[in-house]
Design a protein around this motif. Structure first.
Motif, PDB file in Angstrom:
ATOM      1  N   ILE A 178      81.706  41.595  41.496  1.00 63.59           N
ATOM      2  CA  ILE A 178      82.697  40.821  40.747  1.00 63.59           C
ATOM      3  C   ILE A 178      84.048  41.520  40.734  1.00 63.59           C
ATOM      4  O   ILE A 178      85.093  40.897  40.986  1.00 63.59           O
ATOM      5  N   PHE A 179      84.038  42.820  40.484  1.00 64.03           N
ATOM      6  CA  PHE A 179      85.274  43.528  40.168  1.00 64.03           C
ATOM      7  C   PHE A 179      85.777  44.470  41.268  1.00 64.03           C
ATOM      8  O   PHE A 179      86.903  44.951  41.173  1.00 64.03           O
ATOM      9  N   ASN A 180      84.977  44.744  42.280  1.00 65.04           N
ATOM     10  CA  ASN A 180      85.400  45.720  43.280  1.00 65.04           C
ATOM     11  C   ASN A 180      85.376  45.174  44.710  1.00 65.04           C
ATOM     12  O   ASN A 180      86.421  45.073  45.361  1.00 65.04           O
TER      13      ASN A 180
ATOM     14  N   ILE B 103      91.951  43.970  36.770  1.00 62.60           N
ATOM     15  CA  ILE B 103      90.558  43.618  37.039  1.00 62.60           C
ATOM     16  C   ILE B 103      89.655  44.829  36.815  1.00 62.60           C
ATOM     17  O   ILE B 103      88.542  44.699  36.276  1.00 62.60           O
ATOM     18  N   LYS B 104      90.123  46.007  37.190  1.00 66.23           N
ATOM     19  CA  LYS B 104      89.349  47.226  36.935  1.00 66.23           C
ATOM     20  C   LYS B 104      89.146  47.434  35.440  1.00 66.23           C
ATOM     21  O   LYS B 104      88.050  47.803  34.985  1.00 66.23           O
ATOM     22  N   GLU B 105      90.190  47.171  34.664  1.00 67.77           N
ATOM     23  CA  GLU B 105      90.113  47.306  33.200  1.00 67.77           C
ATOM     24  C   GLU B 105      89.095  46.326  32.616  1.00 67.77           C
ATOM     25  O   GLU B 105      88.284  46.688  31.752  1.00 67.77           O
TER      26      GLU B 105
ATOM     27  N   ALA C  46      93.829  31.498  38.517  1.00 63.16           N
ATOM     28  CA  ALA C  46      92.992  32.639  38.103  1.00 63.16           C
ATOM     29  C   ALA C  46      93.822  33.887  37.903  1.00 63.16           C
ATOM     30  O   ALA C  46      93.611  34.637  36.945  1.00 63.16           O
ATOM     31  N   THR C  47      94.775  34.124  38.794  1.00 66.29           N
ATOM     32  CA  THR C  47      95.641  35.297  38.686  1.00 66.29           C
ATOM     33  C   THR C  47      96.436  35.251  37.389  1.00 66.29           C
ATOM     34  O   THR C  47      96.562  36.255  36.676  1.00 66.29           O
ATOM     35  N   GLU C  48      96.945  34.074  37.051  1.00 65.68           N
ATOM     36  CA  GLU C  48      97.702  33.902  35.800  1.00 65.68           C
ATOM     37  C   GLU C  48      96.810  34.128  34.587  1.00 65.68           C
ATOM     38  O   GLU C  48      97.233  34.775  33.612  1.00 65.68           O
ATOM     39  N   LEU C  49      95.572  33.637  34.636  1.00 70.78           N
ATOM     40  CA  LEU C  49      94.640  33.840  33.515  1.00 70.78           C
ATOM     41  C   LEU C  49      94.330  35.322  33.311  1.00 70.78           C
ATOM     42  O   LEU C  49      94.215  35.793  32.167  1.00 70.78           O
ATOM     43  N   ILE C  50      94.241  36.077  34.389  1.00 67.83           N
ATOM     44  CA  ILE C  50      93.920  37.491  34.298  1.00 67.83           C
ATOM     45  C   ILE C  50      95.113  38.309  33.779  1.00 67.83           C
ATOM     46  O   ILE C  50      94.948  39.214  32.954  1.00 67.83           O
ATOM     47  N   LEU C  51      96.287  37.975  34.239  1.00 64.04           N
ATOM     48  CA  LEU C  51      97.474  38.785  33.938  1.00 64.04           C
ATOM     49  C   LEU C  51      98.228  38.355  32.687  1.00 64.04           C
ATOM     50  O   LEU C  51      99.049  39.125  32.178  1.00 64.04           O
ATOM     51  N   SER C  52      97.940  37.161  32.198  1.00 63.76           N
ATOM     52  CA  SER C  52      98.712  36.692  31.033  1.00 63.76           C
ATOM     53  C   SER C  52      98.309  37.387  29.747  1.00 63.76           C
ATOM     54  O   SER C  52      97.204  37.906  29.627  1.00 63.76           O
TER      55      SER C  52
END
Length: 324
Positions: free
Chosen positions: A164-166, A201-203, A318-324
């Motif tokens: 999922i994350f790496n 994403i790592k966080e 998805a990028t916006e959901l992760i970074l917002s």
């Protein structure tokens, strides 16, 4: 004992030795039951009854080149035991008839010839509001259970964490996305080079790995939901763990977006959950985002009916959901 896809004398002898088949039982049919991703699953039919056998191996059944913790079947067994604390959750679960820990084999009630919801992605299957209500209720009731000493499932979490994350964000991971869809490799490249996104994403991945207080199914997506006649069942909890409730809900909502469900249905599902339990909206959005991305550019691909432009729009969301 390794269960084989084709019936042989050793397999039948094993079933009889364990007492799953009696002397008077004639074995009529033995065949794979569906295309399971993680484990080998077969249906056994006799002249009097039928049952399901499920065995975990030291690899992922669908991707035999991928190692996997063989003891994951013990976690699934523990999950079904915890489910007996709730009559409602038990009604969605197969009854466990026996468990052979030494050979990593679980014997379960045969729920019948059901169909999963993987057809959602191609518009071949619908999920109704009534079914969404039931799935959300399953989730909220499950998340309210307080099992004691539930296994940490650390090895399965580590496997899931990797994929999922790496793995999706490694520039050279050996997986040619163009073999899935021409142009997908190029679509993924900016994600693999976005250091800010990868750091976030790592966080989120570290949050996933941390121990939590809520019992999760761990893989709450359309492939784990089964419609048997007019009833719903939830299966395959080998990824179960104690974590954040937003993870289960986030996975569900991510797959609704991947399937192109209308925003009002997605909002409806979220509101149904919020009626029963509080939600960390930011964490939920982050889990939605990472699940969308890993399903688009990771190894665990779905039967999506999306063109590249539609996938690009989902990547941006998805990028916006992760970074917002």
């Amino acid at each position: 004992m390794i269960l084989t896809e084709e019936l042989n004398k050793e397999t039948e002898s094993y079933f009889r030795k364990k007492g799953w088949l009696k002397a008077e039982n004639e074995l009529l049919e033995y065949a794979k039951a569906g295309e399971g991703n993680m484990n080998f699953v077969a249906r056994v039919k006799t002249n009097g009854f039928s049952f399901i056998v499920k065995q975990s191996r030291a690899y992922v059944e669908k991707y035999k080149q991928v190692p996997a913790p063989i003891e994951r079947i013990e976690v699934e067994n523990a999950f079904y035991k915890a489910a007996t604390e709730s009559e409602f959750i038990s009604s969605f679960s197969p009854e466990i008839l026996d468990f052979d820990k030494e050979n990593h084999v679980m014997v379960m009630e045969d729920l019948g010839e059901g169909t999963d919801f993987l057809g959602l992605y191609a518009g071949e299957v619908d999920v109704t509001k009534a079914e969404i209500v039931l799935l959300i209720k399953y989730m909220t009731v499950l998340h309210a259970l307080k099992p004691s000493d539930f296994p940490d499932n650390a090895k399965m979490k580590a496997l899931n964490h990797e994929h999922i994350f790496n793995y999706p964000y490694l520039e050279e991971n050996g997986f040619d996305l163009n073999s899935v869809q021409e142009g997908l490799q190029e679509l993924a490249k900016p994600l693999k080079q976005n250091e800010v996104l990868k750091a976030k994403i790592k966080e989120i991945g570290n949050r996933y790995l941390a121990n939590g207080k809520t019992l999760l199914h761990g893989d709450f997506y359309p492939g784990s939901w089964l419609k048997v006649e007019e009833s719903l069942k939830v299966i395959d909890p080998e990824f179960a763990f104690m974590g954040d409730s937003e993870f289960d809900l986030g996975v569900m909502l991510a797959h609704f977006k991947l399937a192109g469900l209308a925003d009002d249905l997605i909002d409806f599902a979220k509101s149904q959950y919020r009626k029963e339990r509080a939600i960390d909206e930011k964490l939920l959005n982050q889990f939605i985002g990472v699940e969308i991305l890993r399903r688009l550019i990771g190894l665990a691909q779905l039967p999506l009916a999306l063109n590249l432009n539609q996938k690009q729009a989902l990547v941006s969301e998805a990028t916006e959901l992760i970074l917002s």
